[in-house]
Every structure is written in C-alpha cells, then in structure tokens.
Design an enzyme around this catalytic site. Sequence first.
Site, PDB file in Angstrom:
ATOM      1  N   THR A   1       1.368   3.741   1.859  1.00  0.00           N
ATOM      2  CA  THR A   1       1.987   4.183   3.112  1.00  0.00           C
ATOM      3  C   THR A   1       3.123   3.271   3.579  1.00  0.00           C
ATOM      4  O   THR A   1       3.795   3.596   4.552  1.00  0.00           O
ATOM      5  CB  THR A   1       0.939   4.243   4.237  1.00  0.00           C
ATOM      6  OG1 THR A   1       0.338   2.946   4.381  1.00  0.00           O
ATOM      7  CG2 THR A   1      -0.127   5.277   3.949  1.00  0.00           C
ATOM      8  N   LYS A   2       3.339   2.159   2.907  1.00  0.00           N
ATOM      9  CA  LYS A   2       4.346   1.193   3.356  1.00  0.00           C
ATOM     10  C   LYS A   2       5.737   1.584   2.871  1.00  0.00           C
ATOM     11  O   LYS A   2       5.915   2.464   2.042  1.00  0.00           O
ATOM     12  CB  LYS A   2       3.983  -0.218   2.858  1.00  0.00           C
ATOM     13  CG  LYS A   2       2.594  -0.674   3.300  1.00  0.00           C
ATOM     14  CD  LYS A   2       2.454  -0.664   4.819  1.00  0.00           C
ATOM     15  CE  LYS A   2       1.202  -1.359   5.310  1.00  0.00           C
ATOM     16  NZ  LYS A   2      -0.037  -0.639   5.055  1.00  0.00           N
ATOM     17  N   ASN A   3       6.755   0.890   3.408  1.00  0.00           N
ATOM     18  CA  ASN A   3       8.143   1.188   3.041  1.00  0.00           C
ATOM     19  C   ASN A   3       8.435   0.941   1.573  1.00  0.00           C
ATOM     20  O   ASN A   3       9.352   1.531   1.006  1.00  0.00           O
ATOM     21  CB  ASN A   3       9.097   0.319   3.874  1.00  0.00           C
ATOM     22  CG  ASN A   3       9.279   0.856   5.262  1.00  0.00           C
ATOM     23  OD1 ASN A   3       8.787   1.924   5.587  1.00  0.00           O
ATOM     24  ND2 ASN A   3       9.973   0.127   6.105  1.00  0.00           N
TER      25      ASN A   3
ATOM     26  N   PHE B   1       0.851  -1.189   0.000  1.00  0.00           N
ATOM     27  CA  PHE B   1       0.000   0.000   0.000  1.00  0.00           C
ATOM     28  C   PHE B   1       0.893   1.248   0.000  1.00  0.00           C
ATOM     29  O   PHE B   1       2.043   1.195   0.442  1.00  0.00           O
ATOM     30  CB  PHE B   1      -0.893  -0.041   1.239  1.00  0.00           C
ATOM     31  CG  PHE B   1      -1.991   0.980   1.256  1.00  0.00           C
ATOM     32  CD1 PHE B   1      -3.073   0.858   0.398  1.00  0.00           C
ATOM     33  CD2 PHE B   1      -1.956   2.056   2.128  1.00  0.00           C
ATOM     34  CE1 PHE B   1      -4.096   1.798   0.404  1.00  0.00           C
ATOM     35  CE2 PHE B   1      -2.969   2.997   2.147  1.00  0.00           C
ATOM     36  CZ  PHE B   1      -4.043   2.865   1.282  1.00  0.00           C
TER      37      PHE B   1
END
Length: 312
Positions: A135-137, A133
């Site tokens: 917002t992930k790293n 997603f």
Amino acid sequence: MEHAVSVTSGTAAPHVAYAAAGIEPGDEVVTTPLTFVATAAGAALHGAKIVFADVDPATGNLDPAAVEAAVTERTKVIAGVDYAGVPVDATALREIASRQGALFLEDAAHSIGSTQDGAPVGSLADLTTYSFFPTKNLTTAEGGAVVTADAELAARARAFKNHGLVRDKAVRRYPDEGPWHQEVHSFGLNYRLPDVLCALGTSQLARLDAFVARRAEVKKAYDEALGDLEGVDIPGVPEGRRPPGTSIRCGSPPSGAAPSSRPCASRASGCRSTTSPPTGTRSSRTSATSAGCAPWRRTTTAARSRCRCSRA
C-alpha cells in the site's frame, strides 16, 4: 543518504533501528500512541520502556512540547511517526534528542517521497525507517529499510539484520581460519530482503515521483469530497512540509455528537479506499491505492460515529 540497510518489512525496520541505537532493558523510548504497533513493539522487544507522548491534533504527529515533558535521563530514543505521510517536526524533535543525549528516529513508513523545507525525509533524523508494503508509495511486495548518515549505526543495523555474523577479517577474533570462517560477536536475526524483491524496489524507485504526483491528485479529490462534510476534520499540512499522499486521515466527530446523514464520500476516479483505525484513536486512516472505483457508503458503529469509507 549515505547508508541504506534493506530489511524484510516495515516492522523489521524499527526493530533493526532500535538495535543499531543500542536499546537495552531499562532504556526509555518516547514515541506516539497514534501509530501502528510496530513503532513501539520494536523497542519493547529490546527491553525498552515505552513512554507515550501526546500528538498535535492538527496533524496527528508527535507534539514536541509533549516530548519535552516526557523525556528523562533514561531516554535513549525519540521516535516520531510521519502520520498519514506528513513529516514530523524533525528539527524540534532532533534538537530535544540532542540535548538529552538521545537519538531521533523518524518512522517514515507512510512518507517516502515526502520533504520538509525541501529536504527529503530520510535526511532529517539520526535513523529513518521505511516500509515497502504494497500500500506504500514504493513497494518491494514486502520489505523495508533503515537509512542513516552514521557509519557506525549502519554497521550495527547490518549486523543485526544478518544474525550478527562477522566475516570481515579485520574484526574477526580468528582471522586466519579460512575464507568460509565467520563469527557471531552479537546476536541478530535474519531480516535479509531477497534479491528479487530488491530488484522490484529498484524499479519502483525510478517511478517514485510519478507515484507521489498521482497520489496527490487522489488526495485532492478526497479533500474536495469531504471538505464540507459535517463532523469531518481534514488535517492541514504545516508550511514547508510536502506529504506524498500515502494516506488520508479523517477525524471523527466529538464524542456524543450526532452522526451526519450525508454520504461519507463520492467516487474518486482511479482509486480504491480502505480504512482501519490507528491504535488507540478515534480517527480513521484511509489508504489510497490505484485500482478500480466503486460507490461509497457511510458505515457507523453503535459505540461511536466515525468517517469510514468502504466498498458498497
């Protein structure tokens, strides 16, 4: 890890992983209530009974002792979540699962880039699920993956994410029907990740170490800003575990405690913060993403006081 199966989202990933594990109605899955709903929903959609076990308040992760008390002869999967990116106690949970004849699944939606005792998350469990997603790293705009060292689990995951289609002549029932013949030996869904999103993820993978390092800087800024704030608990990281700084967890004051009059946080250079309460908890999860900064304010609700940071 030898096998990585791309899927369309971090929600699809556990659904596919539970299919690979052979979850059926009547099976039990022991997991944590402190997570996004997809961890449990993926198993429930296969007919499993969800058994919640308690978490370690120091980390928010599944407590192995609570899992030990929750497993039964019907337990088929133990699913731990790397809450806020801190790896679960994979050694203990995998040992419990092994003794029980179950599989250990690590929901690593927050923790790509994390390590435990030098071993990367993804190599610690029978099955590991990732979310890509935004917002992930690491992001593919939307997507996820299931990784495993077990070829049979990987084959079942690939089949389920592709309608259960069988094209391999060696296993088809009617191998001589021509090159376009395909069969369905088990049901599945279309969880195929588009090639253009895979290309984005491949590019992001080369930059993962830099992303992890930057988020560690952001997390340090929040830890310093919130560390002495009355009623706010900054969780520790157990020795040997290196989280990627995907999220920052703020603990709330005990029930009935007076809210602090101090501001929730100061400006942290190079990041923007959003919060949402994890399912069934009093904690807030702050996701740090690279964007412009804004002043911060403290917000409270009449029902309870919670450390909650938002744009002013």
